[in-house]
Design a protein around this motif. Structure first.
Motif, short mmCIF file in Angstrom:
data_model
loop_
_atom_site.label_atom_id
_atom_site.label_comp_id
_atom_site.label_asym_id
_atom_site.label_seq_id
_atom_site.Cartn_x
_atom_site.Cartn_y
_atom_site.Cartn_z
N TYR A 1 51.24 52.77 40.16
CA TYR A 1 50.25 51.85 40.73
C TYR A 1 50.28 51.92 42.26
O TYR A 1 49.23 51.99 42.90
CB TYR A 1 50.50 50.42 40.25
CG TYR A 1 49.43 49.47 40.73
CD1 TYR A 1 48.17 49.47 40.16
CD2 TYR A 1 49.68 48.58 41.78
CE1 TYR A 1 47.17 48.62 40.61
CE2 TYR A 1 48.69 47.73 42.24
CZ TYR A 1 47.44 47.75 41.64
OH TYR A 1 46.46 46.92 42.10
N MET A 2 51.47 51.95 42.84
CA MET A 2 51.58 52.05 44.30
C MET A 2 50.98 53.36 44.79
O MET A 2 50.26 53.40 45.78
CB MET A 2 53.03 51.92 44.77
CG MET A 2 53.13 51.94 46.29
SD MET A 2 54.71 51.41 46.99
CE MET A 2 55.88 52.39 46.14
N ARG A 3 51.22 54.45 44.07
CA ARG A 3 50.63 55.74 44.44
C ARG A 3 49.11 55.67 44.37
O ARG A 3 48.42 56.14 45.27
CB ARG A 3 51.15 56.84 43.51
CG ARG A 3 50.57 58.23 43.86
CD ARG A 3 50.86 59.23 42.75
NE ARG A 3 50.27 58.84 41.48
CZ ARG A 3 49.05 59.22 41.05
NH1 ARG A 3 48.30 59.99 41.79
NH2 ARG A 3 48.60 58.83 39.89
N ASP A 4 48.58 55.05 43.32
CA ASP A 4 47.13 54.93 43.17
C ASP A 4 46.51 54.12 44.31
O ASP A 4 45.46 54.49 44.84
CB ASP A 4 46.78 54.27 41.83
CG ASP A 4 47.11 55.15 40.64
OD1 ASP A 4 47.37 56.36 40.83
OD2 ASP A 4 47.11 54.62 39.50
N ILE A 5 47.14 53.03 44.69
CA ILE A 5 46.61 52.20 45.77
C ILE A 5 46.67 52.95 47.10
O ILE A 5 45.71 52.94 47.87
CB ILE A 5 47.39 50.86 45.88
CG1 ILE A 5 47.11 49.99 44.66
CG2 ILE A 5 47.04 50.12 47.17
CD1 ILE A 5 45.68 49.50 44.54
N ARG A 6 47.77 53.64 47.36
CA ARG A 6 47.88 54.40 48.61
C ARG A 6 46.84 55.53 48.65
O ARG A 6 46.25 55.79 49.69
CB ARG A 6 49.29 54.90 48.81
CG ARG A 6 50.28 53.75 49.09
CD ARG A 6 51.69 54.23 49.29
NE ARG A 6 51.80 55.19 50.36
CZ ARG A 6 51.91 54.89 51.66
NH1 ARG A 6 51.93 53.63 52.04
NH2 ARG A 6 52.02 55.83 52.56
N ILE B 1 47.47 48.88 54.69
CA ILE B 1 48.16 49.59 53.61
C ILE B 1 49.67 49.61 53.86
O ILE B 1 50.47 49.53 52.93
CB ILE B 1 47.59 51.01 53.38
CG1 ILE B 1 48.16 51.62 52.09
CG2 ILE B 1 47.83 51.90 54.58
CD1 ILE B 1 47.85 50.86 50.81
N GLU B 2 50.07 49.66 55.12
CA GLU B 2 51.51 49.64 55.44
C GLU B 2 52.13 48.29 55.06
O GLU B 2 53.22 48.23 54.48
CB GLU B 2 51.74 49.93 56.92
CG GLU B 2 51.40 51.34 57.34
CD GLU B 2 49.90 51.57 57.58
OE1 GLU B 2 49.11 50.59 57.62
OE2 GLU B 2 49.52 52.75 57.73
N MET B 3 51.43 47.20 55.40
CA MET B 3 51.93 45.86 55.06
C MET B 3 51.94 45.68 53.54
O MET B 3 52.88 45.12 52.97
CB MET B 3 51.07 44.79 55.72
CG MET B 3 51.17 44.77 57.23
SD MET B 3 49.89 43.77 58.01
CE MET B 3 50.30 42.14 57.43
N TRP B 4 50.86 46.15 52.87
CA TRP B 4 50.78 46.03 51.42
C TRP B 4 51.94 46.76 50.76
O TRP B 4 52.57 46.26 49.83
CB TRP B 4 49.44 46.58 50.92
CG TRP B 4 49.27 46.43 49.43
CD1 TRP B 4 48.70 45.39 48.78
CD2 TRP B 4 49.72 47.34 48.41
NE1 TRP B 4 48.75 45.59 47.41
CE2 TRP B 4 49.37 46.77 47.17
CE3 TRP B 4 50.38 48.57 48.44
CZ2 TRP B 4 49.66 47.40 45.96
CZ3 TRP B 4 50.67 49.19 47.23
CH2 TRP B 4 50.32 48.61 46.01
N THR B 5 52.23 47.98 51.24
CA THR B 5 53.31 48.78 50.66
C THR B 5 54.65 48.07 50.82
O THR B 5 55.45 48.02 49.89
CB THR B 5 53.34 50.18 51.29
OG1 THR B 5 52.07 50.81 51.05
CG2 THR B 5 54.43 51.04 50.67
#
Length: 95
Positions: free
Chosen positions: A76-81, A48-52
């Motif tokens: 969208y970033m909030r939803d994924i995290r 998740i860190e790399m994705w962010t």
């Protein structure tokens, strides 16, 4: 780029040398009795860190041309995290 087009964010984290290696990788496949040379599939799951980090790079590129999408991309970033904090399947959802 269409709104529903998949972007492999892991490619945004690669150096120029890694990208050259990535695009030069080929493999021979046999389908229906015919041999063909195809690109090897790239299957690297990000943390998740790399994705962010990659998503922020992606956002900076997109928002340079379309600032209107800022709120949508941040949500969208909030939803994924949030999904990543609850399940290991967040990456599948993103794909």
């Amino acid at each position: 780029m269409s709104p529903n087009q998949f972007i492999d964010l892991s490619l945004l984290l690669k150096s120029a040398t890694e990208m050259d290696d990535f695009y030069s990788q080929r493999e021979v496949q046999c389908k229906n009795g015919r041999l063909s040379v195809v690109k090897r599939k790239h299957e690297a799951q990000l943390t998740i860190e790399m994705w962010t980090s990659a998503f922020m790079t992606f956002m900076s590129i997109v928002l340079e041309h379309n600032v209107v999408q800022a709120q949508e991309m941040l949500k969208y970033m909030r939803d994924i995290r949030l999904a990543a904090s609850r399940s290991f399947n967040w990456y599948t959802y993103d794909e």
